[in-house]
Each structure stands twice: as structure tokens, then as C-alpha cells.
Design a protein around this motif. Structure first.
Motif, PDB file in Angstrom:
ATOM      1  N   TRP A   1       0.810  -1.214   0.000  1.00 24.72           N
ATOM      2  CA  TRP A   1       0.000   0.000   0.000  1.00 24.72           C
ATOM      3  C   TRP A   1       0.849   1.273   0.000  1.00 24.72           C
ATOM      4  O   TRP A   1       0.355   2.365   0.287  1.00 24.72           O
ATOM      5  N   ARG A   2       2.115   1.146  -0.380  1.00 30.01           N
ATOM      6  CA  ARG A   2       2.993   2.316  -0.428  1.00 30.01           C
ATOM      7  C   ARG A   2       2.372   3.401  -1.319  1.00 30.01           C
ATOM      8  O   ARG A   2       1.846   3.105  -2.392  1.00 30.01           O
ATOM      9  N   VAL A   3       2.448   4.648  -0.884  1.00 30.77           N
ATOM     10  CA  VAL A   3       1.783   5.762  -1.545  1.00 30.77           C
ATOM     11  C   VAL A   3       2.199   5.911  -3.011  1.00 30.77           C
ATOM     12  O   VAL A   3       1.356   6.115  -3.870  1.00 30.77           O
ATOM     13  N   ASP A   4       3.512   5.809  -3.289  1.00 26.53           N
ATOM     14  CA  ASP A   4       3.946   6.003  -4.679  1.00 26.53           C
ATOM     15  C   ASP A   4       3.885   4.730  -5.509  1.00 26.53           C
ATOM     16  O   ASP A   4       4.233   4.726  -6.676  1.00 26.53           O
ATOM     17  N   GLY A   5       3.453   3.621  -4.900  1.00 21.19           N
ATOM     18  CA  GLY A   5       3.279   2.365  -5.647  1.00 21.19           C
ATOM     19  C   GLY A   5       4.547   1.613  -5.963  1.00 21.19           C
ATOM     20  O   GLY A   5       4.491   0.551  -6.580  1.00 21.19           O
ATOM     21  N   ARG A   6       5.719   2.137  -5.559  1.00 25.43           N
ATOM     22  CA  ARG A   6       6.986   1.447  -5.851  1.00 25.43           C
ATOM     23  C   ARG A   6       7.031   0.110  -5.145  1.00 25.43           C
ATOM     24  O   ARG A   6       6.644  -0.014  -3.990  1.00 25.43           O
ATOM     25  N   ALA A   7       7.526  -0.893  -5.867  1.00 27.65           N
ATOM     26  CA  ALA A   7       7.683  -2.223  -5.293  1.00 27.65           C
ATOM     27  C   ALA A   7       9.103  -2.431  -4.766  1.00 27.65           C
ATOM     28  O   ALA A   7       9.348  -3.327  -3.997  1.00 27.65           O
ATOM     29  N   GLU A   8      10.042  -1.664  -5.223  1.00 32.68           N
ATOM     30  CA  GLU A   8      11.439  -1.685  -4.747  1.00 32.68           C
ATOM     31  C   GLU A   8      12.180  -0.513  -5.264  1.00 32.68           C
ATOM     32  O   GLU A   8      11.903   0.066  -6.229  1.00 32.68           O
TER      33      GLU A   8
END
Length: 133
Positions: free
Chosen positions: A126-133
């Protein structure tokens, strides 16, 4: 910007120093009975962060300070501390936010969490910027 140091209050200087050294921190400044600074075990890359104690006459009532220390293997760390007579007040528990946590109280009553989060610490689904890594 990089967070480097957190300072928490202590009432019993020697008991607090012993508690944090049992957690695995290394004392690098000993200005007892007023102040101590510790290095945290080095993590991936960079220099280790530091953590300090400052003596006070009393600590505030209520929840107060919460400090989180990330460990590689929570079960092993909880077991190691139990062998030294330091038992968690809560946990270890697998949390819905993908962390495993064990909560302790230091000698001054500060809430200390040992946890394992892996990638979920910085990259939860659910990270705000959508980054997975």
C-alpha cells in the motif's frame, strides 16, 4: 536526510545500559550516571545509527516513547533475550501490516519493539507512490 540518533529517558542508568547492551547495542559514550550513547549493529550499507540514554528524575505517564529496532530473525532474537532473562511484554506476533513484532519495556518503561519486516518496511503493498522496490 538520515535519522541517526534517538535519545530516550532513563531513571536507573546502570539497569538501562545493561538492557540495551543485552539487546546488542555497543556503548560508545559513558558519561554516567547522566548520559550514554550506543551504536546499533550495522545494517546494510552506511554507518550504524546511534541511540542514547539521558537520565531524568521521572518519566511521563502514558504511552510515551516507542522505539523500533529491526532484526533479521525475530524468533532467534526473542529466544536469545529470554535466555538472558529479558522476556517480551507482548508477542512475538505476525501483524496485518506484514511485520512480526515483539514488544518490551526497558527499565524506565519506554516501549521497545523488536521486529522483522523485510521489504514491507519500505515497500509495503500500500505504499503511496506504488513502488515495489
Amino acid at each position: 536526510m538520515r535519522l541517526n540518533q534517538v535519545t530516550v529517558p532513563c531513571i536507573d542508568y546502570e539497569a538501562s545500559c545493561a538492557f540495551y547492551m543485552a539487546l546488542g547495542l555497543t556503548r560508545i559514550v559513558d558519561s554516567g550516571p547522566r548520559y550514554a550513547r550506543f551504536e546499533c549493529p550495522a545494517g546494510e550499507g552506511g554507518e550504524p545509527s546511534t541511540f542514547s540514554l539521558h537520565s531524568v528524575d521521572s518519566v511521563a505517564e502514558g504511552e510515551g516513547v516507542r522505539v523500533y529496532f529491526e532484526v533479521e530473525n525475530l524468533a532467534a532474537e526473542v529466544g536469545r533475550l529470554c535466555m538472558h532473562g529479558i522476556h517480551p511484554a507482548e508477542g512475538p506476533v505476525e501483524q496485518s501490516w506484514l511485520w512480526a513484532e515483539a514488544w518490551y519495556r526497558d527499565p524506565a518503561g519506554n516501549r521497545i519493539c523488536l521486529y522483522t519486516a523485510g521489504k514491507a518496511r519500505r515497500f509495503p503493498p500500500w505504499r503511496v507512490d506504488g513502488r515495489a522496490e
